[in-house]
Design a protein around this motif. Structure first.
Motif, PDB file in Angstrom:
ATOM      1  N   UNK A   3     113.479  45.456 119.576  1.00  0.00           N
ATOM      2  CA  UNK A   3     113.846  44.606 120.700  1.00  0.00           C
ATOM      3  C   UNK A   3     114.033  43.200 120.152  1.00  0.00           C
ATOM      4  N   UNK A   4     115.179  42.602 120.419  1.00  0.00           N
ATOM      5  CA  UNK A   4     115.455  41.253 119.945  1.00  0.00           C
ATOM      6  C   UNK A   4     115.419  40.273 121.114  1.00  0.00           C
ATOM      7  N   UNK A   5     115.176  39.033 120.805  1.00  0.00           N
ATOM      8  CA  UNK A   5     115.103  37.990 121.818  1.00  0.00           C
ATOM      9  C   UNK A   5     115.410  36.660 121.165  1.00  0.00           C
ATOM     10  N   UNK A   7     114.337  33.208 120.171  1.00  0.00           N
ATOM     11  CA  UNK A   7     113.163  32.357 119.983  1.00  0.00           C
ATOM     12  C   UNK A   7     113.421  30.950 120.503  1.00  0.00           C
ATOM     13  N   UNK A   8     114.646  30.500 120.404  1.00  0.00           N
ATOM     14  CA  UNK A   8     115.008  29.177 120.910  1.00  0.00           C
ATOM     15  C   UNK A   8     114.841  29.120 122.421  1.00  0.00           C
ATOM     16  N   UNK A   9     115.305  30.154 123.121  1.00  0.00           N
ATOM     17  CA  UNK A   9     115.177  30.195 124.580  1.00  0.00           C
ATOM     18  C   UNK A   9     113.708  30.241 125.000  1.00  0.00           C
ATOM     19  N   UNK A  10     112.912  31.002 124.278  1.00  0.00           N
ATOM     20  CA  UNK A  10     111.483  31.071 124.592  1.00  0.00           C
ATOM     21  C   UNK A  10     110.836  29.707 124.393  1.00  0.00           C
ATOM     22  N   UNK A  11     111.151  29.034 123.289  1.00  0.00           N
ATOM     23  CA  UNK A  11     110.587  27.713 123.022  1.00  0.00           C
ATOM     24  C   UNK A  11     110.965  26.700 124.085  1.00  0.00           C
ATOM     25  N   UNK A  12     112.224  26.702 124.486  1.00  0.00           N
ATOM     26  CA  UNK A  12     112.665  25.776 125.536  1.00  0.00           C
ATOM     27  C   UNK A  12     111.945  26.039 126.852  1.00  0.00           C
ATOM     28  N   UNK A  13     111.832  27.301 127.203  1.00  0.00           N
ATOM     29  CA  UNK A  13     111.178  27.668 128.458  1.00  0.00           C
ATOM     30  C   UNK A  13     109.705  27.277 128.438  1.00  0.00           C
ATOM     31  N   UNK A  34     112.537  36.411 130.394  1.00  0.00           N
ATOM     32  CA  UNK A  34     113.743  36.084 129.641  1.00  0.00           C
ATOM     33  C   UNK A  34     114.415  37.368 129.172  1.00  0.00           C
ATOM     34  N   UNK A  35     115.720  37.331 129.009  1.00  0.00           N
ATOM     35  CA  UNK A  35     116.431  38.547 128.598  1.00  0.00           C
ATOM     36  C   UNK A  35     116.080  38.971 127.164  1.00  0.00           C
ATOM     37  N   UNK A  36     116.037  40.266 126.981  1.00  0.00           N
ATOM     38  CA  UNK A  36     115.852  40.851 125.654  1.00  0.00           C
ATOM     39  C   UNK A  36     116.990  41.834 125.420  1.00  0.00           C
TER      40      UNK A  36
END
Length: 52
Positions: A3-5, A7-13, A34-36
């Protein structure tokens, strides 16, 4: 299988949630999804050497 995601989006959130919480400590906890993406791949097995 992997499963990929982003990391930039997670950090911003996370940063946004943190700063919102610091601005208003009485605000209720929030939950974000967040989408995966599913990435199909091989088994990763290494074939045995022919001389064994």
């Amino acid at each position: 299988m992997r499963v990929t995601y982003s990391q930039t989006a997670i950090g911003r959130e996370v940063a946004g949630l943190l700063f919102d919480r610091l601005d208003s400590e009485d605000a209720p906890a929030r939950h974000r999804v967040l989408p995966t993406r599913y990435l199909a791949r091989g088994s990763g097995e290494i074939p045995a050497a022919a001389d064994c």
